[in-house]
Design a protein around this motif. Structure first.
Motif, PDB file in Angstrom:
ATOM      1  N   ALA A   1       0.863  -1.189   0.000  1.00 39.26           N
ATOM      2  CA  ALA A   1       0.000   0.000   0.000  1.00 39.26           C
ATOM      3  C   ALA A   1       0.891   1.228   0.000  1.00 39.26           C
ATOM      4  O   ALA A   1       0.818   2.080   0.880  1.00 39.26           O
ATOM      5  CB  ALA A   1      -0.923  -0.004   1.217  1.00 39.26           C
ATOM      6  N   SER A   2       1.744   1.318  -1.024  1.00 38.96           N
ATOM      7  CA  SER A   2       2.725   2.399  -1.078  1.00 38.96           C
ATOM      8  C   SER A   2       2.300   3.542  -1.992  1.00 38.96           C
ATOM      9  O   SER A   2       3.003   4.544  -2.080  1.00 38.96           O
ATOM     10  CB  SER A   2       4.086   1.860  -1.540  1.00 38.96           C
ATOM     11  OG  SER A   2       3.961   1.192  -2.780  1.00 38.96           O
ATOM     12  N   ASN A   3       1.158   3.408  -2.670  1.00 40.20           N
ATOM     13  CA  ASN A   3       0.660   4.441  -3.574  1.00 40.20           C
ATOM     14  C   ASN A   3      -0.743   4.044  -4.037  1.00 40.20           C
ATOM     15  O   ASN A   3      -1.277   3.022  -3.599  1.00 40.20           O
ATOM     16  CB  ASN A   3       1.596   4.616  -4.779  1.00 40.20           C
ATOM     17  CG  ASN A   3       1.939   3.293  -5.423  1.00 40.20           C
ATOM     18  OD1 ASN A   3       1.058   2.523  -5.791  1.00 40.20           O
ATOM     19  ND2 ASN A   3       3.232   2.983  -5.534  1.00 40.20           N
ATOM     20  N   CYS A   4      -1.308   4.849  -4.945  1.00 41.25           N
ATOM     21  CA  CYS A   4      -2.658   4.570  -5.439  1.00 41.25           C
ATOM     22  C   CYS A   4      -2.630   3.919  -6.818  1.00 41.25           C
ATOM     23  O   CYS A   4      -3.624   3.964  -7.549  1.00 41.25           O
ATOM     24  CB  CYS A   4      -3.490   5.856  -5.483  1.00 41.25           C
ATOM     25  SG  CYS A   4      -2.848   7.115  -6.613  1.00 41.25           S
ATOM     26  N   ALA A   5      -1.526   3.290  -7.184  1.00 41.57           N
ATOM     27  CA  ALA A   5      -1.396   2.707  -8.525  1.00 41.57           C
ATOM     28  C   ALA A   5      -2.487   1.688  -8.827  1.00 41.57           C
ATOM     29  O   ALA A   5      -2.925   1.569  -9.971  1.00 41.57           O
ATOM     30  CB  ALA A   5      -0.020   2.068  -8.684  1.00 41.57           C
ATOM     31  N   ALA A   6      -2.926   0.954  -7.819  1.00 43.09           N
ATOM     32  CA  ALA A   6      -3.966  -0.061  -8.048  1.00 43.09           C
ATOM     33  C   ALA A   6      -5.302   0.579  -8.408  1.00 43.09           C
ATOM     34  O   ALA A   6      -6.148  -0.063  -9.032  1.00 43.09           O
ATOM     35  CB  ALA A   6      -4.118  -0.939  -6.814  1.00 43.09           C
ATOM     36  N   TRP A   7      -5.499   1.827  -7.997  1.00 39.11           N
ATOM     37  CA  TRP A   7      -6.791   2.487  -8.181  1.00 39.11           C
ATOM     38  C   TRP A   7      -6.825   3.381  -9.410  1.00 39.11           C
ATOM     39  O   TRP A   7      -7.817   3.447 -10.124  1.00 39.11           O
ATOM     40  CB  TRP A   7      -7.112   3.322  -6.936  1.00 39.11           C
ATOM     41  CG  TRP A   7      -8.514   3.827  -6.893  1.00 39.11           C
ATOM     42  CD1 TRP A   7      -8.994   4.988  -7.436  1.00 39.11           C
ATOM     43  CD2 TRP A   7      -9.646   3.181  -6.300  1.00 39.11           C
ATOM     44  NE1 TRP A   7     -10.342   5.116  -7.206  1.00 39.11           N
ATOM     45  CE2 TRP A   7     -10.763   4.015  -6.501  1.00 39.11           C
ATOM     46  CE3 TRP A   7      -9.816   1.988  -5.603  1.00 39.11           C
ATOM     47  CZ2 TRP A   7     -12.035   3.694  -6.041  1.00 39.11           C
ATOM     48  CZ3 TRP A   7     -11.089   1.675  -5.146  1.00 39.11           C
ATOM     49  CH2 TRP A   7     -12.182   2.506  -5.359  1.00 39.11           C
ATOM     50  N   SER A   8      -5.744   4.089  -9.663  1.00 34.41           N
ATOM     51  CA  SER A   8      -5.742   5.145 -10.675  1.00 34.41           C
ATOM     52  C   SER A   8      -5.630   4.584 -12.089  1.00 34.41           C
ATOM     53  O   SER A   8      -5.159   3.463 -12.295  1.00 34.41           O
ATOM     54  CB  SER A   8      -4.588   6.114 -10.416  1.00 34.41           C
ATOM     55  OG  SER A   8      -3.346   5.436 -10.551  1.00 34.41           O
ATOM     56  N   CYS A   9      -6.044   5.402 -13.051  1.00 29.64           N
ATOM     57  CA  CYS A   9      -5.978   4.980 -14.455  1.00 29.64           C
ATOM     58  C   CYS A   9      -4.824   5.683 -15.159  1.00 29.64           C
ATOM     59  O   CYS A   9      -4.956   6.148 -16.290  1.00 29.64           O
ATOM     60  CB  CYS A   9      -7.293   5.255 -15.160  1.00 29.64           C
ATOM     61  SG  CYS A   9      -7.753   6.995 -15.159  1.00 29.64           S
TER      62      CYS A   9
ATOM     63  N   ILE B   1       4.928   3.289   4.930  1.00 30.73           N
ATOM     64  CA  ILE B   1       5.168   4.663   5.376  1.00 30.73           C
ATOM     65  C   ILE B   1       5.280   5.602   4.175  1.00 30.73           C
ATOM     66  O   ILE B   1       4.722   6.708   4.175  1.00 30.73           O
ATOM     67  CB  ILE B   1       6.434   4.731   6.252  1.00 30.73           C
ATOM     68  CG1 ILE B   1       6.195   3.971   7.571  1.00 30.73           C
ATOM     69  CG2 ILE B   1       6.841   6.178   6.527  1.00 30.73           C
ATOM     70  CD1 ILE B   1       7.438   3.806   8.419  1.00 30.73           C
ATOM     71  N   ALA B   2       5.985   5.164   3.144  1.00 31.36           N
ATOM     72  CA  ALA B   2       6.084   5.979   1.932  1.00 31.36           C
ATOM     73  C   ALA B   2       4.701   6.198   1.320  1.00 31.36           C
ATOM     74  O   ALA B   2       4.408   7.278   0.786  1.00 31.36           O
ATOM     75  CB  ALA B   2       7.009   5.298   0.922  1.00 31.36           C
ATOM     76  N   GLY B   3       3.848   5.188   1.404  1.00 32.00           N
ATOM     77  CA  GLY B   3       2.485   5.319   0.905  1.00 32.00           C
ATOM     78  C   GLY B   3       1.692   6.348   1.673  1.00 32.00           C
ATOM     79  O   GLY B   3       0.900   7.108   1.093  1.00 32.00           O
ATOM     80  N   VAL B   4       1.891   6.395   2.976  1.00 30.08           N
ATOM     81  CA  VAL B   4       1.222   7.406   3.801  1.00 30.08           C
ATOM     82  C   VAL B   4       1.660   8.806   3.363  1.00 30.08           C
ATOM     83  O   VAL B   4       0.831   9.719   3.210  1.00 30.08           O
ATOM     84  CB  VAL B   4       1.540   7.185   5.296  1.00 30.08           C
ATOM     85  CG1 VAL B   4       1.085   8.383   6.135  1.00 30.08           C
ATOM     86  CG2 VAL B   4       0.875   5.900   5.794  1.00 30.08           C
ATOM     87  N   ALA B   5       2.964   8.985   3.142  1.00 33.77           N
ATOM     88  CA  ALA B   5       3.474  10.291   2.713  1.00 33.77           C
ATOM     89  C   ALA B   5       2.901  10.687   1.357  1.00 33.77           C
ATOM     90  O   ALA B   5       2.491  11.834   1.145  1.00 33.77           O
ATOM     91  CB  ALA B   5       4.997  10.259   2.666  1.00 33.77           C
ATOM     92  N   ASP B   6       2.867   9.746   0.440  1.00 29.41           N
ATOM     93  CA  ASP B   6       2.311  10.018  -0.889  1.00 29.41           C
ATOM     94  C   ASP B   6       0.836  10.376  -0.790  1.00 29.41           C
ATOM     95  O   ASP B   6       0.324  11.198  -1.553  1.00 29.41           O
ATOM     96  CB  ASP B   6       2.514   8.792  -1.784  1.00 29.41           C
ATOM     97  CG  ASP B   6       2.344   9.110  -3.266  1.00 29.41           C
ATOM     98  OD1 ASP B   6       2.780  10.196  -3.696  1.00 29.41           O
ATOM     99  OD2 ASP B   6       1.791   8.266  -3.988  1.00 29.41           O
TER     100      ASP B   6
ATOM    101  N   THR C   1      -6.863   3.886   2.619  1.00 32.61           N
ATOM    102  CA  THR C   1      -6.711   5.300   2.287  1.00 32.61           C
ATOM    103  C   THR C   1      -5.578   5.481   1.293  1.00 32.61           C
ATOM    104  O   THR C   1      -5.694   6.228   0.318  1.00 32.61           O
ATOM    105  CB  THR C   1      -6.452   6.134   3.545  1.00 32.61           C
ATOM    106  OG1 THR C   1      -7.523   5.953   4.464  1.00 32.61           O
ATOM    107  CG2 THR C   1      -6.344   7.623   3.214  1.00 32.61           C
ATOM    108  N   ASN C   2      -4.457   4.778   1.528  1.00 29.48           N
ATOM    109  CA  ASN C   2      -3.323   4.857   0.602  1.00 29.48           C
ATOM    110  C   ASN C   2      -3.719   4.422  -0.809  1.00 29.48           C
ATOM    111  O   ASN C   2      -3.281   5.017  -1.796  1.00 29.48           O
ATOM    112  CB  ASN C   2      -2.178   3.952   1.082  1.00 29.48           C
ATOM    113  CG  ASN C   2      -1.459   4.496   2.284  1.00 29.48           C
ATOM    114  OD1 ASN C   2      -1.772   5.573   2.800  1.00 29.48           O
ATOM    115  ND2 ASN C   2      -0.475   3.755   2.767  1.00 29.48           N
TER     116      ASN C   2
END
Length: 369
Positions: A122-130, A170-175, A237-238
């Motif tokens: 869960a380090s970013n929103c790559a799974a969600w975004s297009c 943690i990096a995902g939280v920051a992003d 949230t991430n």
């Protein structure tokens, strides 16, 4: 300010639950998919393997492909060629953001081949975004591309993500908190009346408030290996809330200054070992200096300290840079394709350079004695 507003809100289906991977075979069957390319990393597959079904027993042919490490044009083309040569019906991407972004890019460019994503972090929103963030083969960021079609299915297995490296979380939280700061002025200043923009701003608000209220406990729960409500809320949230900001808001919810600073930092090889969200965390502070929001920086300071996020160039292995080298980063942040041009304050090279210098002074003043 009038920007483009095309809402690409979410994957067609999103399932986050213990045992989510058990739905994979039936999901392929209902989509009439018989032959898949399975793109993954070595470490991610090792973490996920025990939860994955044996697709061959369900009559599904699998072409197993190991990810090369960068979401680059060369890697994307390699996957496209495999999709065409192997007569693939769908791409499954399992792993971190670069694997997922590669799967999305290759799926679209191969002719809108369906894409199914199984994030292992869960380090970013790559799974969600297009969209996909693109890099050179050497790790230097070169921008992003947005696609008109959404991912067909996202399956989140919390046990896999709970077992992922904590520094990626943690990096995902920051992003994620960057979503609030980068969209704040854009969404404040628009006079456009749109329910989509209201939803974008509310999603952005949660991208800040949920991590500030729950991330420290969630990180400790992750260290303890406990699948708690706090951890689940921050994890989603991430992945989800951060993706909804641009999903609803389009250009009003896109990355601006903080991510432009991230991209500029990648010209320095010393930063290539640092995770995306860590460099974005530094970019948030640069953006807040540009916007003269020193009170907000003080509010974030305990949070940054608790999570070990960078406050200075030294924290990014760049403490020995000369003034000219710092200016080179500022110049890169203002290249024609930079995201910073989305920022309503119309930044210049001097704006960014002066903000980076001012941040060095601020971080020194706030260093723990």
């Amino acid at each position: 300010m009038t920007l483009q507003l095309i809402s690409r809100i979410a994957p067609q289906e999103y399932i986050s639950e213990v045992g989510a991977y058990e739905r994979l075979a039936s999901a392929l069957e209902t989509r009439f998919i018989k032959r898949v390319l399975f793109l993954h990393g070595t470490k991610s597959m090792k973490k996920a393997a025990r939860y994955l079904p044996d697709l061959s027993r369900q009559g599904i042919q699998v072409v197993d492909v190991l990810f090369n490490g960068e979401c680059s044009n060369n890697e994307i083309q390699r996957i496209i060629d495999l999709v065409k040569n192997e007569k693939i019906n769908a791409i499954i991407g399992l792993g971190g953001g670069k694997v997922l972004d590669t799967a999305k890019a290759a799926g679209y460019k191969a002719g809108s081949v369906p894409v199914i994503l199984l994030p292992t972090m869960a380090s970013n929103c790559a799974a969600w975004s297009c969209l996909s963030v693109l890099y050179k083969d050497n790790g230097e960021c070169i921008g992003h591309e947005i696609y008109p079609s959404q991912t067909s299915l996202v399956l989140v297995e919390p046990r896999v993500i709970l077992d992922s490296p904590i520094d990626y979380f943690i990096a995902g939280v920051a992003d994620t908190i960057a979503k609030w700061y980068e969209s704040d002025l854009l969404l404040q200043q628009t006079t456009r009346k749109s329910l989509a923009l209201f939803f974008a701003r509310e999603a952005a608000r949660q991208c800040l408030e949920i991590p500030l209220n729950h991330a420290e406990k969630a990180i400790q729960d992750m260290r303890d290996g406990r699948l708690t409500d706090d951890w689940t809320q921050v994890m989603e949230t991430n992945i989800m809330a951060s993706g909804l900001v641009a999903g609803f808001g389009d250009e009003y919810g896109r990355a601006t200054a903080a991510h432009a600073i991230h991209d500029a930092l990648t010209i320095r090889a010393e930063t290539h070992h640092l995770l995306h969200g860590i460099k974005v965390a530094y970019g948030i502070l640069v953006e807040l200096v540009i916007e003269n929001k020193m009170d907000e920086m003080q509010r974030l300071l305990p949070f940054y300290r608790a999570l070990g996020l960078p406050l200075s160039l030294a924290d990014l292995s760049l403490g020995d840079l000369s003034m000219d080298e710092i200016r080179d980063i500022a110049v890169s942040a203002l290249k024609p394709t930079s995201l910073i041009h989305m920022h309503p304050m119309k930044c210049t090279v001097d704006t960014v350079y002066n903000a980076m210098i001012e941040l060095e002074k601020w971080s020194e003043q706030n260093a723990v004695k």
